[in-house]
Design a protein around this motif. Sequence first.
Motif, PDB file in Angstrom:
ATOM      1  N   VAL A  34      -5.370  17.033  -3.353  1.00 30.76           N
ATOM      2  CA  VAL A  34      -5.855  15.843  -2.650  1.00 30.76           C
ATOM      3  C   VAL A  34      -6.552  16.250  -1.363  1.00 30.76           C
ATOM      4  O   VAL A  34      -7.675  15.806  -1.068  1.00 30.76           O
ATOM      5  CB  VAL A  34      -4.698  14.877  -2.344  1.00 30.76           C
TER       6      VAL A  34
ATOM      7  N   GLY B 258      -9.243   4.147  -0.282  1.00 32.34           N
ATOM      8  CA  GLY B 258      -7.987   4.887  -0.393  1.00 32.34           C
ATOM      9  C   GLY B 258      -6.920   4.129  -1.167  1.00 32.34           C
ATOM     10  O   GLY B 258      -6.166   4.721  -1.953  1.00 32.34           O
TER      11      GLY B 258
ATOM     12  N   PHE C 271      -5.510   5.652  -4.764  1.00 29.50           N
ATOM     13  CA  PHE C 271      -4.173   6.252  -4.756  1.00 29.50           C
ATOM     14  C   PHE C 271      -3.028   5.238  -4.830  1.00 29.50           C
ATOM     15  O   PHE C 271      -1.876   5.596  -4.647  1.00 29.50           O
ATOM     16  CB  PHE C 271      -4.012   7.136  -3.520  1.00 29.50           C
TER      17      PHE C 271
ATOM     18  N   LYS D  10       0.933   5.251  -2.329  1.00 22.18           N
ATOM     19  CA  LYS D  10       0.043   6.353  -1.947  1.00 22.18           C
ATOM     20  C   LYS D  10       0.845   7.609  -1.611  1.00 22.18           C
ATOM     21  O   LYS D  10       0.500   8.361  -0.688  1.00 22.18           O
ATOM     22  CB  LYS D  10      -0.846   5.965  -0.765  1.00 22.18           C
TER      23      LYS D  10
ATOM     24  N   LEU E 215      -1.036  11.014  -1.507  1.00 25.71           N
ATOM     25  CA  LEU E 215      -1.971  11.086  -0.378  1.00 25.71           C
ATOM     26  C   LEU E 215      -1.217  11.324   0.925  1.00 25.71           C
ATOM     27  O   LEU E 215      -1.634  12.143   1.761  1.00 25.71           O
ATOM     28  CB  LEU E 215      -2.795   9.802  -0.290  1.00 25.71           C
TER      29      LEU E 215
END
Length: 629
Positions: free
Chosen positions: A237, A361, A365, A534, A537
């Motif tokens: 990532v 984002g 994710f 997420k 991430l």
Amino acid sequence: MCGLAGMFDGTGTRPMDRGLLRRMTDTLVHRGPDGSGLFAEPGIALGHRRLSIIDLAGGAQPMTDPETGVTVVFNGEIYNFPALMDTLAGHGHRFRTRCDTEVILHGWKQWGAECLSHLDGMFAFALWDPRESTLFLARDRLGKKPLYYAILPGGLCLFGSELKALACHPDLPRDIDTEAVADFFAYGYVPDPKSIYRAARKLAPGHCLRWRRGGEPQLRQWWDLQLAPTAGDPADVAAQLEIATRRRLIADVPLGAFLSGGVDSSAIVAQMALGMETPVKTFSIGFGDRAYDESAYAGVIASRYGTDHTARQVDPDSFGLIDRLAGIYDEPFGDSSAIPTFQVCALAREKVSVALSGDGGDEVFGGYRRYLWHEREARVRRLLSPGFRRVLFGTLGKIYPRADWAPRMLRARTTFQELALDDVDAYFLSVSATTERQRRNLLSLDVRGQLHRSDYHPIEVLRDHWRKADGADPLKQAQYADIKTWLPGDILVKVDRASMANSLEVRAPFLDHRLLEWGVNLPASVKIAGGEKKAILKQAMDPFVPADILYRPKQGFSVPIGPWFRGPLRDMVREALTGSLLSESGFVDAQAVEMLLNQHQGGYRDNSRILWLLLMFQGFLRHDAASRP
């Protein structure tokens, strides 16, 4: 970043009105204040407004290839244009500029319509090939750049970056699409490919339109998100985000970043700071109401990376922007965060011409709260038969007390209702801007009658995309649907119009198509792990972003319209929503509007979301009436 407009005669070579073309093009001056250009000959007209970002001296448009006469007008950025120039030079092409626009011309000469698969970036363009008497319109994979078109009786095609350019033409029918109105009150925006006018369409993301004079226009999808299992870890990532961010740092003008204090914008600023030799210019917007204010977190990141940070506060006093929104968006647009988005774009434009954002984002994710609930509820649905679920949870959903005011975890009635439904029906309920009951009460009898006769319901927008992701895991299905609806219809429209109204270009590294394809296809277990959204991430950003920013509750870029509508904006919203324009429009029930106002301003119920939708719809009607000949 630029604006384009044009006309094409699909049946003959009628003369093109250069004065009309100029008026169409000049409606887009905010998208391109640095220059303009026109190209017109019998049967085809192309106009352009330019915001100079790359090759400031050599990128004027319309741009024509001297050998073939192929002409293009282009809005966007092609990030891999240097590599494409080298590739095309290897095929014998010779370039006159260092501009990404010329790459499209030579790419068309080399590959034809297949040039699209070679382009890495955000773009919408119109290309005229006189050798085949062909117009070619194309839009990027995710719909970052807009493109509207309308085919009038007699075969005249109008097209432009914004609907206002098409509306300049006196022959464009301005009949409002009832289905688009229903979609707006269901989703808060008009989903692609509809527009608010029945005669105009949006070219959908990842689509192109090819029209050879004398033939029929051919619409084709040239890209789709492919769903296939993949693997990855936090190191992947971080590496992919670094590459995607670095690609978006190419500019011949000052460049900065939005910094909200959330995970995504903080991650982008961190990657920029590590890749730039000078301090990153960052910009944030705050609110006097602390419940909506993230500026302190933005300050933490700014301090950590030594950015050149500028912050500004938005309060109801600066809410005169409401009157401008209808003119900026052209269609009803119901995301109230358009206000701070416009303000942060205006703030950034004072110092830079390009800004990077953290948009995408959540979609890539799995960052939205609704993903967590959808995945959990989908697991329960798979354990029980549809009939049993409808009886058990449907009954509980009816008898359990309504608690729309409460946090999601305390709204058991909503959860029961969704568990009684199939996945797509439940997801529609979770993404809807209004409830079925609210829409039924709000829309006029005439509108409801038209929808009934056409057998149309807004859920069909979502259902069409849901089917294409059939067989994927529940989280991936929801992400795919959002990438086809919410992302291009709300998020990207909001940012494009707000930034272009301020002549600012915005780039989103999370929406690099390679990063997006990889991230969406990661297993649900690494995107949502132990209830943490997420997750992969956040693990990847742990060395770059403090834990109290990574793991604090998601706040969102929202504004306190609820208290504003009861306080400083009380009289303004009541006057707008009870006036004759809305009540006589024929689209909504005036008594239902009055009831919603009384409930909200009396403190009995929070109706701020639906009142905002009504305010934006009223603004559209007002703007539409004022702009008609």
